[in-house]
Write an enzyme that holds these catalytic residues in place. Structure first.
Site, PDB file in Angstrom:
ATOM      1  N   HIS A 185      -7.533  -6.089   0.356  1.00 59.68           N
ATOM      2  CA  HIS A 185      -6.393  -5.188   0.482  1.00 59.68           C
ATOM      3  C   HIS A 185      -5.267  -5.713   1.379  1.00 59.68           C
ATOM      4  CE1 HIS A 185      -4.383  -1.357   0.011  1.00 59.68           C
ATOM      5  NE2 HIS A 185      -4.292  -1.211   1.321  1.00 59.68           N
ATOM      6  N   ASN A 237      -0.603  -4.676  -3.228  1.00 59.31           N
ATOM      7  CA  ASN A 237      -1.757  -3.785  -3.086  1.00 59.31           C
ATOM      8  C   ASN A 237      -1.352  -2.328  -3.270  1.00 59.31           C
ATOM      9  OD1 ASN A 237      -2.167  -6.204  -0.914  1.00 59.31           O
ATOM     10  ND2 ASN A 237      -4.063  -5.754  -2.001  1.00 59.31           N
ATOM     11  N   SER A 257       0.828  -1.201   0.000  1.00 59.75           N
ATOM     12  CA  SER A 257       0.000   0.000   0.000  1.00 59.75           C
ATOM     13  C   SER A 257       0.872   1.265   0.000  1.00 59.75           C
ATOM     14  CB  SER A 257      -0.975  -0.048   1.177  1.00 59.75           C
ATOM     15  OG  SER A 257      -2.005   0.887   1.047  1.00 59.75           O
TER      16      SER A 257
END
Length: 270
Positions: free
Chosen positions: A242, A121, A97
């Site tokens: 996620h 992700n 992320s």
């Protein structure tokens, strides 16, 4: 693994990290609101193949926060300071992320000292609607209005594995330094296209992995990132969202082991 704290000579800030294994250094960076312990499912296996250095992001865990207003290049500069202080170059990078954004930025700015990159992700060039929504959320977090239930519901399903991971992630989110979280989230909200035009500088083995149910770090984004670099591969894990390294740990770890063993000159067929 226990946390070790290092003071950076350039900034004087402290950075906390977990370390295990020997061999090629692999720098692991978690996402906003998490901490280095989030890589726990990968520690044992990866440390058999390499030297893991899993860091706490600035303002997370045991690491000092960056200054208010810091944006993605500031986090990339912070990573360079840590890599330099620990004498890790050339370094492989695994980011999740926000950590994936930092990983891509570092590899684009410092391709000569990046040996390989894995983005889990990761976000890439959001559309206008998605960008507006995440910038609005960043503003709310900066104002002290933190809604944890909405992202948790988006990140996790109802399977036993998802529910167990959700409880752990909720604990990390609930304990994070709020100013550090706000600073990092603001950089995350605005950083999805910062290095997009420089991605073609990356020629080392590159893995972009996400879950098919991740509505923000979409499969299309992973495929676009893999296409933008010179030696890229995209992987989509079915039935996950996620926090894929927590909800599909064995599958993710297997892909990371394969990526670690990929020769630099080999391009894996899509």
């Amino acid at each position: 693994m226990t946390l070790t704290t290092l003071q950076l000579s350039n900034s004087g800030r402290s950075v906390a990290f977990r370390e295990a294994g020997e061999g090629q250094p692999v720098f692991m960076i978690h996402g906003v609101g998490m901490q280095s312990a989030a890589w726990g499912p990968q520690f044992d296996t990866l440390s058999q193949h390499c030297r893991i250095i899993a860091v706490d992001l600035p303002g997370h865990g045991g690491s000092d926060r960056l200054s208010s207003g810091s944006q993605l290049p500031d986090f990339v500069g912070w990573m360079h300071d840590v890599v330099d202080a620990l004498n890790l170059a050339p370094v492989a990078i695994i980011g999740h992320s926000m950590g994936a954004l930092i990983a891509a930025g570092f590899a684009a700015e410092h391709p000569d000292i990046t040996s390989r990159v894995a983005m889990l992700n990761g976000v890439f060039c959001r559309d206008a609607s998605a960008r507006a929504a995440v910038i609005q959320r960043a503003a709310e977090i900066s104002a002290g209005r933190v809604d944890l239930e909405t992202p948790l519901s988006r990140w996790f399903g109802d399977s036993p594995g998802d529910l167990a991971a959700r409880a752990q992630v909720a604990s990390w989110l609930g304990s994070v330094d709020q100013r550090g979280y706000a600073i990092a989230y603001s950089a995350f909200a605005r950083g999805d296209a910062t290095y997009a035009s420089k991605m073609n500088r990356i020629s080392c083995p590159f893995l972009a992995l996400t879950g098919d149910g991740d509505s923000n770090s979409t499969p299309a984004m992973s495929q676009a990132m893999a296409a933008a670099v010179q030696n890229g591969r995209a992987v989509v894990i079915q039935g996950h969202r996620h926090m894929v390294n927590l909800t599909a740990p064995d599958e993710v770890t297997a892909h990371l082991v394969e990526w670690l063993g990929q020769p630099a000159e080999e391009r894996i067929a899509q």
